[in-house]
Design a protein around this motif. Sequence first.
Motif, PDB file in Angstrom:
ATOM      1  N   ASN A  81       0.852  -1.359   0.033  1.00 30.48           N
ATOM      2  CA  ASN A  81      -0.056  -0.103   0.124  1.00 30.48           C
ATOM      3  C   ASN A  81       0.678   1.232   0.244  1.00 30.48           C
ATOM      4  O   ASN A  81       0.596   2.334  -0.803  1.00 30.48           O
ATOM      5  CB  ASN A  81      -0.896  -0.108   1.229  1.00 30.48           C
ATOM      6  CG  ASN A  81      -1.849  -0.983   1.105  1.00 30.48           C
ATOM      7  OD1 ASN A  81      -2.404  -1.464   0.041  1.00 30.48           O
ATOM      8  ND2 ASN A  81      -2.592  -1.532   2.259  1.00 30.48           N
ATOM      9  N   LYS A  83       4.055   1.394  -1.021  1.00 28.61           N
ATOM     10  CA  LYS A  83       4.604   1.380  -2.311  1.00 28.61           C
ATOM     11  C   LYS A  83       3.684   2.144  -3.590  1.00 28.61           C
ATOM     12  O   LYS A  83       4.030   3.092  -4.274  1.00 28.61           O
ATOM     13  CB  LYS A  83       4.929  -0.015  -2.738  1.00 28.61           C
ATOM     14  CG  LYS A  83       6.012   0.287  -4.471  1.00 28.61           C
ATOM     15  CD  LYS A  83       7.241   0.790  -3.862  1.00 28.61           C
ATOM     16  CE  LYS A  83       8.094   0.289  -5.016  1.00 28.61           C
ATOM     17  NZ  LYS A  83       7.522   0.860  -6.448  1.00 28.61           N
ATOM     18  N   GLU A  84       2.448   1.885  -3.382  1.00 31.94           N
ATOM     19  CA  GLU A  84       1.286   2.318  -4.315  1.00 31.94           C
ATOM     20  C   GLU A  84       1.200   3.951  -4.190  1.00 31.94           C
ATOM     21  O   GLU A  84       1.114   4.818  -5.109  1.00 31.94           O
ATOM     22  CB  GLU A  84      -0.147   1.576  -4.404  1.00 31.94           C
ATOM     23  CG  GLU A  84      -0.987   1.897  -5.414  1.00 31.94           C
ATOM     24  CD  GLU A  84      -2.315   1.252  -5.205  1.00 31.94           C
ATOM     25  OE1 GLU A  84      -3.308   1.478  -5.835  1.00 31.94           O
ATOM     26  OE2 GLU A  84      -2.117   0.155  -4.474  1.00 31.94           O
ATOM     27  N   GLU A  85       1.163   4.161  -2.783  1.00 33.32           N
ATOM     28  CA  GLU A  85       1.100   5.698  -2.386  1.00 33.32           C
ATOM     29  C   GLU A  85       2.239   6.195  -3.084  1.00 33.32           C
ATOM     30  O   GLU A  85       2.153   7.528  -3.760  1.00 33.32           O
ATOM     31  CB  GLU A  85       0.860   5.836  -1.005  1.00 33.32           C
ATOM     32  CG  GLU A  85      -0.207   5.089  -0.429  1.00 33.32           C
ATOM     33  CD  GLU A  85      -0.318   5.284   0.906  1.00 33.32           C
ATOM     34  OE1 GLU A  85       0.527   5.762   1.518  1.00 33.32           O
ATOM     35  OE2 GLU A  85      -1.454   5.075   1.501  1.00 33.32           O
ATOM     36  N   ASP A  87       4.043   5.690  -5.393  1.00 32.71           N
ATOM     37  CA  ASP A  87       4.088   5.518  -7.100  1.00 32.71           C
ATOM     38  C   ASP A  87       3.092   6.641  -7.519  1.00 32.71           C
ATOM     39  O   ASP A  87       3.237   7.416  -8.685  1.00 32.71           O
ATOM     40  CB  ASP A  87       3.736   4.323  -7.694  1.00 32.71           C
ATOM     41  CG  ASP A  87       4.861   3.189  -7.372  1.00 32.71           C
ATOM     42  OD1 ASP A  87       6.061   3.630  -6.981  1.00 32.71           O
ATOM     43  OD2 ASP A  87       4.525   2.188  -7.370  1.00 32.71           O
ATOM     44  N   ASN A  88       2.301   6.974  -6.607  1.00 35.42           N
ATOM     45  CA  ASN A  88       1.093   7.928  -6.947  1.00 35.42           C
ATOM     46  C   ASN A  88       1.626   9.478  -6.638  1.00 35.42           C
ATOM     47  O   ASN A  88       0.578  10.347  -6.508  1.00 35.42           O
ATOM     48  CB  ASN A  88      -0.186   7.560  -6.567  1.00 35.42           C
ATOM     49  CG  ASN A  88      -0.580   6.475  -7.136  1.00 35.42           C
ATOM     50  OD1 ASN A  88      -0.502   6.142  -8.290  1.00 35.42           O
ATOM     51  ND2 ASN A  88      -1.340   5.468  -6.662  1.00 35.42           N
ATOM     52  N   GLY A  89       2.647   9.771  -6.041  1.00 35.32           N
ATOM     53  CA  GLY A  89       3.068  10.779  -5.541  1.00 35.32           C
ATOM     54  C   GLY A  89       2.732  11.247  -4.430  1.00 35.32           C
ATOM     55  O   GLY A  89       2.896  12.558  -3.830  1.00 35.32           O
ATOM     56  N   GLN A  90       2.245  10.234  -3.436  1.00 33.62           N
ATOM     57  CA  GLN A  90       2.208  10.540  -1.882  1.00 33.62           C
ATOM     58  C   GLN A  90       3.166  10.292  -1.197  1.00 33.62           C
ATOM     59  O   GLN A  90       3.715   9.178  -1.297  1.00 33.62           O
ATOM     60  CB  GLN A  90       0.804   9.876  -1.412  1.00 33.62           C
ATOM     61  CG  GLN A  90      -0.478   9.992  -2.305  1.00 33.62           C
ATOM     62  CD  GLN A  90      -1.569   9.145  -1.885  1.00 33.62           C
ATOM     63  OE1 GLN A  90      -1.862   9.096  -0.686  1.00 33.62           O
ATOM     64  NE2 GLN A  90      -2.360   8.555  -2.702  1.00 33.62           N
ATOM     65  N   ASP A  91       3.853  11.282  -0.479  1.00 39.01           N
ATOM     66  CA  ASP A  91       4.916  10.755   0.410  1.00 39.01           C
ATOM     67  C   ASP A  91       4.537  10.477   1.791  1.00 39.01           C
ATOM     68  O   ASP A  91       3.779  11.090   2.608  1.00 39.01           O
ATOM     69  CB  ASP A  91       5.750  12.232   0.534  1.00 39.01           C
ATOM     70  CG  ASP A  91       7.020  11.966   1.048  1.00 39.01           C
ATOM     71  OD1 ASP A  91       7.390  10.821   1.227  1.00 39.01           O
ATOM     72  OD2 ASP A  91       7.679  13.151   1.578  1.00 39.01           O
TER      73      ASP A  91
END
Length: 276
Positions: A81, A83-85, A87-91
Amino acid sequence: MHYVIGDVHGCFDEMMKLLKKIEAQDSDAIIYFLGDLIDRGPKVWNVLEWAMKNITVDGRYRSVRGNHEQMVLNWFVKWQNWKEEMDNGQDSAEPKTKYDFYSRLEERDKLHEKDLKPVIDFFESLPYYQKITVNDKGGEEKTYRIVHAWYCRDNTLSQEELNHAYIWQRILLGNENSGECIVHGHTPNIPDENRDIPENRAGRIVFESDSNSINIDGGCCYKHLYSQYPCMLCGICLETLEEFYPCSLEERFAEFKQEGYLTEDSKIEDYPAYKM
């Protein structure tokens, strides 16, 4: 014949010595591990590599799932989860395992999904228990349930609750009048205020007649903390109940003195746990 080895926890050298002893006596041995192959010990990655290469569901080497494998499975969901965040630009902060398995992965640059997936698949392949029936020394049938922690005989429990007991429970109740003997680990045989363990069994196998069970977690990974006990990696033959250890009590005592866990003037006769 059939053998069970307790919680390895990264103690690779002790595991290999124990396997060598068992297989020197029985070249056709079928060997079960109680899970908790990882964390705490000095050679976690060596144990894991060996296990992934050799342990199968129905082969010569088998294993049940321990709570430490389950914790990694739970962590991996959170890591995916995260890693997905990312990849979506969420730090956000990368989740880490409760114990040292994350560090072992980091050391080997294995924190990538392609490297993690085989490990996760292996842990997921480990069953919660194994149940076998053997003939004992007298020719009588004896049934064993091999679990990491405990087995609750309660028909009201859900499968999820049963699985939780298999890998987490430390209260050894509900098996007193069972025809099955439970072989388990999870709680090291090291005396404390909650566990009344005979001094001459501390750090080795304990036969728990009150609960019709055998605890084979000698606390090997804790040996540097409890040198007053031998803290062995333990193995047992289910047909004969013969006990197997990587070394003798005298050898363990000498090892602890040499490595500085005991003082040079320590005498083995002053330590009840090193007496047969």
